[in-house]
Design an enzyme around this catalytic site. Structure first.
Site, PDB file in Angstrom:
ATOM      1  CG  ASP A 319     -17.059   1.153  22.749  1.00 52.26           C
ATOM      2  OD1 ASP A 319     -15.856   1.349  22.473  1.00 52.26           O
ATOM      3  OD2 ASP A 319     -17.660  -0.208  22.464  1.00 52.26           O
ATOM      4  CG  ASP A 515     -20.256  -3.107  22.698  1.00 51.92           C
ATOM      5  OD1 ASP A 515     -19.657  -2.721  22.508  1.00 51.92           O
ATOM      6  OD2 ASP A 515     -19.970  -4.128  21.918  1.00 51.92           O
ATOM      7  CG  ASP A 519     -17.094  -0.134  25.887  1.00 55.19           C
ATOM      8  OD1 ASP A 519     -15.914   0.081  26.194  1.00 55.19           O
ATOM      9  OD2 ASP A 519     -17.666  -0.449  25.034  1.00 55.19           O
TER      10      ASP A 519
END
Length: 620
Positions: A319, A515, A519
């Site tokens: 990410d 995080d 996600d």
């Protein structure tokens, strides 16, 4: 040392002492009574614990295990007049079990060490009154009064005071972290100097420290595929060996015409050699040692299955926001004839705004020792920016192109080029001006994590073939960040469901590093989910691995450790099965005497345990 480990060490020492007394009485003093007294001591100290475990497994768990094989083999040795060999077998078996307990106890010690970080309570200010409260009495919203040298009792947010905090017990970071009002304190960390007051934001049972303890406990209960397979086959294998012992005896006695003593001796030697002690302990000794080494460096595996999965990962997807970047806006560029004056004007205006971009400009001014200009009558204009009056009455402003148009301001060619360049690199632009005159163009972007490019290069060097960034941000932003961190592959404009779909399409096995809440589905779908500790609770719960220092540089070291652990498991299993496949037929053929069979079997067990323990010294 735990009471259980202390007891195991004592029994092993007593077994050894009995063995030495027995050998001395038999071979040096030639006193049968002394010899038998020593051997009986060795059999009791080494055999009773194993026998108790064997009977528990047999009658409670309804399965056979290697403990039963060892006890029967020792008794079988004694039955043919080889009490010394039986005592040697029990000593080596006790020693290998003690080493196993010590290796596995390292993770338990890590859990206990984490639990010891929690203080018994804290000073709490509630309704204006200070009082001492035990952990269970602390409530969300209470004000913790944390004085120098005290541990933080619960996750809290500083509301008054400044200090430095030692976060090394939680994150492994050795440098103290400055805390000011608004900063969060993690439970278990140590206040180093100033007194602070902090509002409790999580109960002690839901704190960062409590989550760590939970993760470590979970790590002990979940096993890798190899470990689970080994445990599943232990009981059937033990049954096969026990069934083969009388078959071997019958074959040698009646098929080859050996005497009763010779046939029984070889059958006992076969049972010793064929017992799978080394096979059973090969995997857990390695996995627990590797997990303990990783935890020491701030990389927490929720299970040995996660460690095993990391060893095979070929693709790592990242990410962007909060993972590759810090999720914190930073001033990246100032294009102006007088940068200091333009920044002073922008900081004076943005000081009246709570927007993250505004705060980035104010922070940059402070870091560069630029004094913000004084402005009055500041007014935010939604979707445009902010306006205010200078002391001389002129209108100063900071915002986007729409605000510049509203002020009748026109960017010159240089400023227009700067604006285009910032957009191409994914930065948000802030135009600053006075009346119809543009004084500067500034760029603000999410700051990358320190040394992130080096971390990704190290990951590639560790053997991970593909690295890709997945982000919901714009194409230009994604391209700019990917170029800065050295990634050649990225996907932009993704929704959570898009990330989920791409995880299934990337070359596997795939690890996902993230995080945020968005996600979590991808973290759960990936072959291995990796979360940074600063992420959301949902992300941490969905992940298989947690980077407690928020340092992606640890990921490459964890990959190398996981692959070393897998190689060690393969080596251990090959060695353990090799000993059985080679020595067992030789024992039946009478080429391996019982003492040598004992040495080969238990020596192999000790060898695989030490092969696992060496990983404790690895640095991640």
């Amino acid at each position: 040392m735990s009471p259980e480990l202390r007891r195991a060490v004592t029994l092993t020492a007593l077994t050894l002492a009995g063995l030495l007394v027995g050998l001395t009485g038999q071979y040096l003093l030639h006193l049968p009574a002394v010899g038998w007294a020593g051997y009986v001591t060795a059999f009791l100290a080494g055999g009773i614990p194993a026998g108790r475990e064997a009977l528990h497994s047999l009658f409670v768990d309804r399965k056979l295990d290697v403990d039963l094989l060892m006890v029967l083999a020792a008794l079988g040795a004694a039955s043919i007049g080889q009490a010394a060999d039986g005592a040697i077998l029990l000593f080596l078996f006790s020693l290998s079990n003690t080493l196993q307990d010590w290796a596995m106890g390292r993770t338990s010690s890590a859990i206990q060490a984490l639990m010891n970080l929690n203080p018994e309570g804290a000073t709490v200010r509630r309704d204006g009154v200070e009082k001492w409260c035990e952990l269970g009495e602390i409530r969300i919203g209470d004000l913790l009064v944390v004085r120098p040298g005290e541990r933080v009792a619960a996750d809290a947010r500083v509301v008054r005071g400044q200090t430095s905090v030692d976060e090394s017990p939680i994150t492994g970071e050795s440098v103290p972290v400055d805390k000011v009002p608004g900063a969060e304190l993690a439970s278990g960390t140590v206040n180093l100097n100033g007194s602070v007051e902090a509002e409790v934001i999580r109960l002690a049972g839901e704190s960062t420290l409590a989550r760590l303890v939970g993760l470590m406990e979970q790590a002990q209960t979940q096993k890798s595929r190899t470990e689970s397979l080994t445990e599943r086959w232990e009981s059937p294998y033990a049954m096969i060996v026990l069934a083969l012992v009388p078959a071997v005896y019958a074959l040698l006695r009646f098929g080859f015409g050996l005497s009763v003593d010779d046939a029984w001796y070889r059958a006992m030697t076969f049972m010793v050699v064929a017992s799978p002690c080394a096979v059973v302990i090969s995997t857990p000794a390695v996995m627990l040692s590797a997990m303990a080494a990783a935890a020491r460096a701030g990389v927490l595996f929720k299970s040995s299955a996660a460690l095993d999965a990391l060893a095979g990962v070929q693709t790592v997807a990242f990410d962007k926001t909060g993972t590759l970047t810090q999720a914190r806006m930073t001033l990246t560029a100032v294009h102006a004839g007088d940068e200091g004056q333009a920044l002073a004007l922008a900081a004076g205006l943005e000081a009246h705004s709570e927007h993250p971009i505004a705060q980035a400009i104010v922070t940059a001014a402070g870091e560069r020792s630029v004094t913000p200009l004084t402005v009055t009558d500041a007014q935010a204009i939604p979707g445009h920016g902010i306006e205010a009056h200078l002391p001389d009455g002129q209108v100063a402003w900071a915002g986007n192109v729409r605000l510049a148009d509203r002020q009748g301001a026109t960017l010159d060619a240089t400023q227009q080029a700067a604006l285009s360049d910032l957009g191409a690199h994914g930065s948000s632009s802030v135009i600053v001006g006075v009346g119809p005159r543009v004084t500067g163009v500034m760029g603000v972007a999410d700051a990358l994590r320190p040394d992130i490019r080096a971390a990704l290069d190290a990951l590639k060097a560790s053997g991970v073939a593909h690295r890709v960034m997945l982000t919901g941000d714009r194409e230009e932003v994604a391209r700019s960040v990917a170029a800065e961190v050295g990634l050649s592959e990225f996907r932009a404009g993704l929704l959570p469901e898009d990330k989920l779909r791409l995880i299934g399409e990337l070359p596997g096995p795939v690890a996902m590093v993230g995080d945020g809440v968005n996600d979590a589905p991808a973290l759960a779908r990936a072959d291995l989910g990796v979360a940074v500790a600063s992420g959301t609770d949902v992300a941490i719960e969905s992940a298989d691995v947690v980077l407690m220092q928020n340092d992606l540089g640890k990921l490459a070291g964890a990959v190398r450790l996981a692959r070393d652990a897998r190689r060690t498991v393969i080596t251990n299993l090959a060695f353990a099965f090799g000993v059985i496949l080679i020595v067992a037929p030789l024992a039946v053929a009478g080429k391996v005497p019982l003492p040598l069979g004992v040495l080969a079997h238990e020596g192999g067990t000790v060898f695989v345990v030490f092969m696992g323990l060496r990983l404790l010294r690895r640095r991640v």
